[in-house]
Design an enzyme around this catalytic site. Structure first.
Site, PDB file in Angstrom:
ATOM      1  N   ASP A   4       4.448 -48.669 -15.804  1.00  0.00           N
ATOM      2  CA  ASP A   4       4.692 -47.365 -16.623  1.00  0.00           C
ATOM      3  C   ASP A   4       5.980 -47.748 -16.933  1.00  0.00           C
ATOM      4  O   ASP A   4       7.167 -47.388 -16.628  1.00  0.00           O
ATOM      5  CB  ASP A   4       4.536 -46.117 -15.770  1.00  0.00           C
ATOM      6  CG  ASP A   4       4.565 -44.923 -16.679  1.00  0.00           C
ATOM      7  OD1 ASP A   4       5.337 -45.155 -17.617  1.00  0.00           O
ATOM      8  OD2 ASP A   4       4.222 -43.628 -16.349  1.00  0.00           O
ATOM      9  N   HIS A   5       6.111 -47.884 -18.567  1.00  0.00           N
ATOM     10  CA  HIS A   5       7.360 -48.383 -19.130  1.00  0.00           C
ATOM     11  C   HIS A   5       8.418 -46.955 -19.242  1.00  0.00           C
ATOM     12  O   HIS A   5       9.542 -47.077 -19.726  1.00  0.00           O
ATOM     13  CB  HIS A   5       7.254 -49.056 -20.362  1.00  0.00           C
ATOM     14  CG  HIS A   5       8.454 -50.069 -20.584  1.00  0.00           C
ATOM     15  ND1 HIS A   5       9.658 -50.010 -19.998  1.00  0.00           N
ATOM     16  CD2 HIS A   5       8.484 -51.290 -21.442  1.00  0.00           C
ATOM     17  CE1 HIS A   5      10.355 -50.962 -20.278  1.00  0.00           C
ATOM     18  NE2 HIS A   5       9.741 -51.845 -21.424  1.00  0.00           N
ATOM     19  N   ARG A   6       7.824 -45.927 -19.278  1.00  0.00           N
ATOM     20  CA  ARG A   6       8.589 -44.819 -19.164  1.00  0.00           C
ATOM     21  C   ARG A   6       9.452 -44.458 -18.092  1.00  0.00           C
ATOM     22  O   ARG A   6      10.701 -43.920 -18.225  1.00  0.00           O
ATOM     23  CB  ARG A   6       7.744 -43.439 -19.262  1.00  0.00           C
ATOM     24  CG  ARG A   6       6.769 -43.304 -20.546  1.00  0.00           C
ATOM     25  CD  ARG A   6       5.811 -42.260 -20.325  1.00  0.00           C
ATOM     26  NE  ARG A   6       4.885 -42.307 -19.053  1.00  0.00           N
ATOM     27  CZ  ARG A   6       4.083 -41.620 -18.866  1.00  0.00           C
ATOM     28  NH1 ARG A   6       3.694 -40.470 -19.525  1.00  0.00           N
ATOM     29  NH2 ARG A   6       3.407 -41.360 -17.714  1.00  0.00           N
TER      30      ARG A   6
END
Ligand code: CAO
Length: 477
Positions: free
Chosen positions: A446-448
């Site tokens: 999850d690149h957030r």
């Protein structure tokens, strides 16, 4: 009432009970003293986890059957688990309100029963406290069976299952509280396991061993026998299904759950990271361990090592074992490493998880994986197995393929997909071409909340363990 990850639901004539919360199913006091030959509406109660509808998988009763309290009425499938619904009354079934495969709504009548004045359950008062979801509930739903002078604890559903399979409950090793026989125990027994051999039982948590299957020894051919033609077994040919016309059907059961999860997953911007692992040392290690584990009755694949190595690397990168809330405003670092594994079951894709991997040996992980596979094959994975995962692996390589793009299972933040181990040419340190066992890994994070560098460092550590499995010993707890 939860039995080892699956729920047995007690339903009232006065309508559905509200069971707020996720894991706890509190009781509510209501009058159930049925009069003689009274027709009672039996409602499908709220079975928790926000489940509003279930699919009828199987009826255990038919119209005209006489049932007793706690007798299993039917098996239903929610998008999270398989649940056994049991009767609260002694009486005669007058009407089943749904057919198999129908969707039943919670709060609606499930069955009509003509009561025969049998004693009804003593309800616990709802004092606002949730009942403990395992121990006390087990007490309520279990019943005794007198066998050869001693009592075997089992629920009616389990006894029914044992009876149907012509198994004596006393022959089955119970793994529940006070030796209660659970459905999983029956399944294990059916799968050919013998009773647990005490000297090879690993320490807790709840992992069991089984005796290895006996090798088939064919009798020696008498010297006078004529040489026999080798028997040629024709290969099994799977006939593809023939669909002569377009078929439209509602999306149900596990696939419906997949629609929900994957749609939610689409909101996550994934970071993809790919690498290859030289599995040559691990292939040898596994070959040796496979034999040792089989001596203890456990099938040993590569997965237990993959899973343990994930947990060992997660200790250094706790952010990868975290979860985020729906709006991605808070992050929770999880204490337990509950490693999920994508499982291709006859019901569809399920992701059961192995709890507290950080505290398990590789052998214990293998045993637990065996148990999950038996449950998966039987369509009996329950809420306990299917919820609470913190990080997932998808071994698509057990079917085939090299790369995959795994989809993160919210609220988890990372997942890895493993390709098939292939023998490929690689250069050794002298520049010579040698045959090596190579496996590709594809991570999604999850690149957030996860930086690419974190995923890469984690992957490097995991890879280092797998490429040199003996190095794991240094860091094993
Ligand atoms: N490469 C080569 N061989 C592999 C392998 C791989 N990546 N993974 C497993 N194998 C081997 C195993 O070692 C085993 O060999 P032996 O018979 O010699 O012991 C054999 O293949 C069968 O393994 P398995 O599938 O029974 O067991 P597993 O522990 O490796 O995997 C499970 C368990 C549940 C992950 C697997 O059965 C499964 O369901 N895989 C599919 C996952 C999936 O569908 N992913 C996609 C999800 S997204 O839709």
């Amino acid at each position: 009432v939860r039995q080892s990850g699956r729920y047995t639901v007690l339903t009232g004539r006065n309508g559905p009970q509200s069971f707020p919360g996720t894991q706890h199913l509190p009781y509510h006091r209501f009058q159930t003293s049925a009069k003689l030959n009274e027709l009672v509406n039996f409602y499908l109660s709220d079975i928790g986890e926000g489940i509003r509808e279930v699919q009828i998988k199987e009826w255990y009763v038919k119209v005209g059957d006489h049932v007793k309290q706690f007798d299993a009425l039917c098996e239903v499938q929610s998008d999270k688990a398989s649940v056994t619904i049991t009767s609260r009354y002694d009486g005669t079934i007058k009407k089943l309100c749904y057919d198999v495969d129908d969707i039943a709504q919670t709060g609606k009548v499930l069955v009509e029963i003509e009561t025969s004045g049998g004693k009804t359950l003593e309800e616990r008062s709802d004092d606002g406290q949730s009942s403990d979801n395992s121990s006390s509930s087990d007490d309520e739903s279990s019943s005794m069976q007198e066998i050869r002078g001693h009592k075997v604890l089992a629920t009616p559903a389990v006894r029914k299952m044992a009876k149907e399979n012509k198994i004596k409950l006393s022959d089955v090793q119970g793994s529940g509280k006070e030796g209660r026989v659970l459905k999983e125990d029956i399944l294990r027994h059916l799968g050919g396991e013998r009773k647990v051999t005490p000297e090879i039982v690993p320490p807790p948590p709840t992992v069991q061993t089984q005796a290895p299957p006996r090798p088939q020894i064919s009798p020696l051919t008498p010297p006078t026998a004529l040489p026999q033609e080798p028997v040629v077994v024709p290969p099994k040919i799977q006939t593809p299904p023939v669909i002569g016309k377009d078929v439209t059907e509602p999306i149900r059961g596990i696939r419906r759950a997949m629609v929900k999860t994957m749609t939610a997953a689409q909101a996550i911007p994934p970071f993809g990271y790919y690498d290859e692992i030289d599995m040559t040392a691990l292939v040898k290690f596994r070959r040796d361990m496979k034999v040792k584990a089989l001596e203890r009755g456990v099938k040993f694949s590569y997965m237990p090592v993959f899973i343990k190595a994930v947990s060992m690397a997660l200790r250094h990168f706790p952010i990868l074992n975290s979860s985020v809330d729906a709006k991605c405003e808070n992050i929770t670092y999880k204490a337990s490493h509950n490693i999920g594994l994508a499982m291709d079951t006859k019901d569809g894709l399920l992701v059961p998880n192995i709890k507290n991997v950080q505290a398990l040996t590789i052998f214990e992980i293998a045993s637990e994986l065996n148990r999950l596979q038996v449950l998966g094959d039987a369509g009996k994975l329950g809420t306990e197995e299917l919820t609470g995962g913190t990080f997932s692996l998808s071994n698509i390589g057990s079917i085939g393929g090299t790369y995959a793009r795994p989809v993160i299972l919210p609220p988890e933040v990372a997942i890895g997909a493993l390709g098939r181990i292939q023998t490929l040419p690689r250069f050794d340190e002298n520049g010579s071409v040698v045959a090596r066992h190579i496996m590709a890994v594809s991570w999604s994070a999850d690149h957030r909340v996860i930086e690419g560098a974190t995923m890469a460092r984690f992957s490097n550590m995991w890879k280092a363990y797998l490429e040199n499995p003996t190095s794991m010993i240094l860091d094993l707890k």
